[in-house]
Design an enzyme around this catalytic site. Structure first.
Site, PDB file in Angstrom:
ATOM      1  N   HIS A 158      -9.399  -3.727 -12.734  1.00  0.00           N
ATOM      2  CA  HIS A 158      -8.669  -3.042 -11.651  1.00  0.00           C
ATOM      3  C   HIS A 158      -8.082  -4.056 -10.667  1.00  0.00           C
ATOM      4  O   HIS A 158      -8.721  -4.436  -9.688  1.00  0.00           O
ATOM      5  CB  HIS A 158      -9.652  -2.104 -10.930  1.00  0.00           C
ATOM      6  CG  HIS A 158      -9.002  -1.072 -10.096  1.00  0.00           C
ATOM      7  ND1 HIS A 158      -9.443   0.226 -10.043  1.00  0.00           N
ATOM      8  CD2 HIS A 158      -7.948  -1.124  -9.265  1.00  0.00           C
ATOM      9  CE1 HIS A 158      -8.690   0.920  -9.216  1.00  0.00           C
ATOM     10  NE2 HIS A 158      -7.771   0.116  -8.725  1.00  0.00           N
ATOM     11  N   HIS A 179      -4.466  -5.168  -8.526  1.00  0.00           N
ATOM     12  CA  HIS A 179      -3.084  -4.868  -8.145  1.00  0.00           C
ATOM     13  C   HIS A 179      -2.332  -6.187  -7.995  1.00  0.00           C
ATOM     14  O   HIS A 179      -2.598  -6.956  -7.074  1.00  0.00           O
ATOM     15  CB  HIS A 179      -3.042  -4.073  -6.831  1.00  0.00           C
ATOM     16  CG  HIS A 179      -3.672  -2.714  -6.943  1.00  0.00           C
ATOM     17  ND1 HIS A 179      -2.999  -1.604  -7.396  1.00  0.00           N
ATOM     18  CD2 HIS A 179      -4.933  -2.289  -6.684  1.00  0.00           C
ATOM     19  CE1 HIS A 179      -3.801  -0.556  -7.406  1.00  0.00           C
ATOM     20  NE2 HIS A 179      -4.994  -0.942  -6.975  1.00  0.00           N
ATOM     21  N   ASP A 201      -3.718   5.193 -10.644  1.00  0.00           N
ATOM     22  CA  ASP A 201      -4.490   4.692  -9.502  1.00  0.00           C
ATOM     23  C   ASP A 201      -3.661   4.592  -8.228  1.00  0.00           C
ATOM     24  O   ASP A 201      -2.517   4.171  -8.231  1.00  0.00           O
ATOM     25  CB  ASP A 201      -5.091   3.324  -9.789  1.00  0.00           C
ATOM     26  CG  ASP A 201      -5.936   2.859  -8.616  1.00  0.00           C
ATOM     27  OD1 ASP A 201      -6.881   3.576  -8.278  1.00  0.00           O
ATOM     28  OD2 ASP A 201      -5.614   1.817  -8.020  1.00  0.00           O
ATOM     29  N   HIS A 234      -8.572   7.777 -10.657  1.00  0.00           N
ATOM     30  CA  HIS A 234      -8.810   7.564  -9.228  1.00  0.00           C
ATOM     31  C   HIS A 234      -9.235   8.933  -8.700  1.00  0.00           C
ATOM     32  O   HIS A 234      -8.398   9.812  -8.490  1.00  0.00           O
ATOM     33  CB  HIS A 234      -7.513   7.065  -8.579  1.00  0.00           C
ATOM     34  CG  HIS A 234      -7.565   6.988  -7.083  1.00  0.00           C
ATOM     35  ND1 HIS A 234      -7.332   5.829  -6.393  1.00  0.00           N
ATOM     36  CD2 HIS A 234      -7.805   7.933  -6.146  1.00  0.00           C
ATOM     37  CE1 HIS A 234      -7.427   6.064  -5.089  1.00  0.00           C
ATOM     38  NE2 HIS A 234      -7.708   7.331  -4.920  1.00  0.00           N
ATOM     39  N   HIS A 258     -13.489   2.784  -9.190  1.00  0.00           N
ATOM     40  CA  HIS A 258     -14.124   2.545  -7.886  1.00  0.00           C
ATOM     41  C   HIS A 258     -14.988   3.694  -7.339  1.00  0.00           C
ATOM     42  O   HIS A 258     -14.672   4.310  -6.329  1.00  0.00           O
ATOM     43  CB  HIS A 258     -13.103   2.125  -6.831  1.00  0.00           C
ATOM     44  CG  HIS A 258     -11.787   2.874  -6.856  1.00  0.00           C
ATOM     45  ND1 HIS A 258     -11.694   4.239  -6.862  1.00  0.00           N
ATOM     46  CD2 HIS A 258     -10.509   2.404  -6.878  1.00  0.00           C
ATOM     47  CE1 HIS A 258     -10.424   4.582  -6.871  1.00  0.00           C
ATOM     48  NE2 HIS A 258      -9.681   3.507  -6.890  1.00  0.00           N
ATOM     49  N   ASP A 304     -10.545  -4.088  -7.587  1.00  0.00           N
ATOM     50  CA  ASP A 304      -9.535  -3.334  -6.830  1.00  0.00           C
ATOM     51  C   ASP A 304      -8.807  -4.257  -5.849  1.00  0.00           C
ATOM     52  O   ASP A 304      -8.494  -3.877  -4.721  1.00  0.00           O
ATOM     53  CB  ASP A 304     -10.145  -2.132  -6.102  1.00  0.00           C
ATOM     54  CG  ASP A 304      -9.074  -1.132  -5.654  1.00  0.00           C
ATOM     55  OD1 ASP A 304      -7.878  -1.344  -5.965  1.00  0.00           O
ATOM     56  OD2 ASP A 304      -9.430  -0.142  -4.990  1.00  0.00           O
ATOM     57  N   HIS A 306      -1.934  -6.968   0.654  1.00  0.00           N
ATOM     58  CA  HIS A 306      -0.927  -6.385   1.557  1.00  0.00           C
ATOM     59  C   HIS A 306      -0.450  -7.473   2.501  1.00  0.00           C
ATOM     60  O   HIS A 306      -1.251  -8.294   2.954  1.00  0.00           O
ATOM     61  CB  HIS A 306      -1.520  -5.246   2.384  1.00  0.00           C
ATOM     62  CG  HIS A 306      -1.796  -4.008   1.591  1.00  0.00           C
ATOM     63  ND1 HIS A 306      -0.800  -3.229   1.057  1.00  0.00           N
ATOM     64  CD2 HIS A 306      -2.963  -3.429   1.238  1.00  0.00           C
ATOM     65  CE1 HIS A 306      -1.337  -2.214   0.407  1.00  0.00           C
ATOM     66  NE2 HIS A 306      -2.653  -2.312   0.493  1.00  0.00           N
TER      67      HIS A 306
END
Ligand SMILES: [Zn+2]
Lengths: 428, 317
Positions: A56, A58, A150, A177, A230, A303, A307
């Site tokens: 998982h 991103h 997700d 999710h 998660h 996860d 950002h």
């Protein structure tokens, strides 16, 4: 292709041996002596694990290259001891076609810091309305096996049933999710004492648990594989335990931050702690640790959610959800699971490499450290500590909740098919 | 005093009483022909309102002006909370303008807290209502009003009725009144009570009739119209029957007991007109008291010393 002789390393924390990596494979295990042309690593005191596999991640590319790219994300992965990562589909454009997943997969190959396994979206545009072309993504060179919306829950029960059924044709798995959308409208943090005090919209545990319960029943009904992303509540652990006791093919993951951090931290209103699912209570953390230790929860998944600063340097309600995880995962797991005696290093290898590789059907990863296995190996120094400096991380973003925290253990080296991606704690 | 006023929970009993006592002194100004003190001359107070609230903004503005501060009204309404940059960028602007205090109203819980702790500005931050979190000066003016009507807080029973879940006024009042020694009971339908309310320093009841007869204060909260469509309760009529303060319930209250409402009221919904307009209703004087209490807060945050109060006493002597 170079060879590495790892001298006196401890596979899965066991007795010291020499490990010879040659031609992309583990060529020898035991007392090897000197090998001509091999780069010798004095691995005395280091623990060897099979290269870690993240279910998982991103990576944000395509679309949000200001937050992360395949290049920077896989650098962070390598530095965290990972040799393979699953790149989540909620990019822009969404990874809901063979074209996008193939693009991401090729970028991973090009940079070579870690194998990138794209996750395909379950529904077109992650909009939850129409199935994406799951078969085309499975058949393309990226060979997608994990499908997930997700960021969003596949909340429509019929759509979820069809997705579970459909991917059986190519041994896929739906990674859900779990978040009932109506129960989490306006939700900002875990619903409980703390949300009541802070006046932030509550995110009830039952919103996660209701979906998990439903999906376990659906997966059992159609005889398919379900993976729960998660897991964050004690009740969710109970439900997974129950599904497994029924013999159903249900697996689950937990993030390092849900194993360590609690919703008390939100009282700072610092958006660094804003994450989906939200940080829960100390009782939930305890149940998650127990569930991971006894194998109810199959995997640790980061996860990793980068950002840019402006998405976190604002008021809580406006902030983006998510935190970095790749470079800190192993240290957090050491702190909360190994140093506490809840798990051995062999267990860590199982939850962070073997089982995630099996769930994701990742060939060549998650194997034992035996002769002939692909030389995907991570060397950990469990005796060191380090203080997390957000700006020293490889990620393009710096939203780590562990900033200024001192964590145990560090990744000394990572080998991907016998090539060092990280050596002496630095990118090779 | 601390540098900021973010939450009623931050106030010790002594600090809260200091604010109320200071407000009492400052209230005397209202009886004078010139309603102004030079205390904050040369200081700049910004009213930063991301949410419309004419009554709160005007109250803070009047308070600051009576202390001779320069007041800038910065209406940020319309600037999108979804683009989070706005609060930080605005803060940096205010900092560049040399702002001494920022009075902030924001739809996001914790926004004043963030403003005060993020390092964006150096001045004092006063929470003028944040999301569903707190509204500490409202609680202070309510306490001020109660003390004027009832004397001390010790053992006084205060019943707060209505939408506790979304009410920053309720949160602040529970905390402050507990600090001051009153016993608070919250009355609401279970759907409008937050999960976790059991840990608050107050009692909880679903039965208004059982509470009114033993209350010294009944504080009615405004019911937002949007709650009616979100299944918090079946209908406005059912709500007002079960949780509204009408003449019958009013008659059951002890004779000395008072009725409060932070305004604006839905007459006929949570409170009937006859009750709202009764002499035992403090709704109008709450507004007046709001100015005195906010003067006290600004005064104590910005001048920061008790001795200055003496100068007011000296003048009025
Ligand atoms: Zn997710």
């Amino acid at each position: 292709m170079s060879s590495f002789l790892l001298r006196g390393v401890r596979p899965l924390g066991g007795d010291p041996v020499d490990l010879l990596l040659s031609d992309g494979r583990i060529a020898d295990v035991g007392v090897v002596g000197s090998v001509a042309g091999a780069h010798t690593v004095d691995a005395d005191g280091l623990i060897a694990l099979p290269g870690l596999v993240d279910l998982h991640t991103h990576l944000r590319e395509p679309g949000r290259e200001d937050a992360e790219t395949v290049e920077t994300g896989t650098q962070a992965a390598a530095l965290g001891g990972f040799t393979a990562v699953h790149a989540m589909a909620n990019t822009s454009p969404v990874a809901d076609t063979a074209g996008v997943v193939e693009q991401v997969w090729r970028l991973g190959q090009q940079y070579g810091h870690a194998d990138v396994r794209p996750v395909g979206a379950v529904t077109v545009g992650i909009a939850g309305e129409q199935l994406a072309e799951l078969g085309a993504m499975a058949d393309c060179p990226a060979g997608v096996r994990v499908f997930s919306d997700d960021g969003h829950c596949v909340s429509d029960a019929v759509l979820m049933r069809r997705a579970l059924e459909y991917v059986k044709a190519f041994d896929g798995v739906i990674a859900q999710h779990a978040q009932e959308p109506r129960l989490t409208e306006g939700a900002q943090m875990n619903e409980g004492e703390m949300s009541a005090m802070l006046g932030l919209g509550g995110w009830p545990a039952v919103a996660e648990e209701a979906i998990i319960a439903r999906d376990c029943l659906l997966a059992a009904h159609v005889g398919s594989r379900l993976h729960v992303c998660h897991v964050s509540t004690a009740g969710s652990v109970e439900l997974i335990r129950w599904a497994k006791s029924k013999g159903w093919d249900v697996t689950a993951e937990v993030t390092p931050h849900h194993l360590l951090l609690t919703d008390d931290l939100v009282s700072s209103y610092d958006p660094i702690y804003k994450v989906n699912p939200p940080l829960r209570t100390a009782a939930d953390v305890e149940a998650l640790r127990a569930g991971l230790a006894d194998g109810t929860i199959d995997a640790v998944a980061t996860d990793h959610a980068p950002h840019p600063d402006e998405a976190k340097d604002c008021e809580w309600a406006a902030a983006a959800m998510g935190m970095l995880g790749l470079q800190t995962a192993l240290s957090v797991v050491q702190q909360v699971m190994v140093d506490t005696g809840l798990m051995s290093w062999a267990d860590v290898a199982d939850r962070m490499s073997t089982r995630p590789a099996r769930i994701g059907r990742v060939d060549g990863h998650g194997r034992g450290l035996e002769v002939g296995a692909p030389a995907n190996v991570t060397l950990v120094d469990p005796s060191t500590t380090w203080t997390v400096d957000p700006h020293a991380l490889a990620s393009k973003s710096s939203n780590t909740p562990y900033r200024r925290m001192t964590l145990p253990g560090s990744v000394y080296a990572t080998f991907l098919r016998g090539n060092a991606t990280v050596l002496d704690g630095k990118l090779a | 005093m601390k540098r900021h006023l973010l939450s009623a929970a931050d106030l010790s009993r002594d600090e809260a009483l200091l604010i109320l006592d200071t407000a009492e002194e400052l209230a005397r100004l209202a009886d004078r022909p010139i309603k102004k003190l030079p205390t904050l001359r040369g200081r700049t107070v910004v009213n930063l309102f991301y949410e419309d609230s004419t009554r709160t903004r005007t109250s803070f503005e009047a308070a600051a002006k009576r202390l001779s501060a320069d007041v800038i009204n910065f209406s940020a309404k319309g600037s999108s909370v979804s683009k989070g940059e706005s609060l930080k960028d605005t803060a940096l602007t205010l900092e560049a303008m040399g702002t001494d205090a920022v009075v902030v109203r924001h739809s996001a819980s914790g926004a004043p807290h963030r403003l005060a702790t993020s390092g964006w500005i150096r001045g004092s931050v006063v929470n003028a209502g944040d999301g569903t979190h707190e509204h500490p000066t409202q609680a202070l003016l309510d306490a001020f009003t109660m003390r004027r009507r009832l004397g001390s807080f010790d053992g006084r029973r205060v019943t707060i009725v209505g939408d506790i879940l979304h009410s920053r006024v309720a949160r602040s009042n529970v905390r402050l009144l507990h600090t001051l020694g009153a016993q608070v009971t919250l009355v609401a339908p279970p759907t409008l009570l937050p999960v976790g309310v059991q840990t608050w320093p107050c009692a909880v009841s679903y039965d208004l009739d059982a509470e009114v007869a033993k209350s010294d204060v009944v504080m009615m909260l405004r019911v937002q119209h949007e709650r009616m469509n979100a299944a918090f309760f079946p209908s406005a009529r059912e709500y007002s029957r079960r949780y509204g303060l009408d003449g019958r319930r009013f008659a059951a209250m002890p004779e000395h007991a008072i009725v409060m409402h932070p305004g604006p009221m839905n007459r006929g919904m949570e409170i009937t007109a006859e009750v709202a307009d009764s002499p035992r209703s403090t709704i109008v004087e709450q507004v007046t008291n709001g100015v005195s209490v906010r003067m006290a807060v600004l005064y104590l945050l910005l001048s920061g010393s008790e001795s200055a109060i003496g100068s007011i006493e000296g003048e009025s002597a």
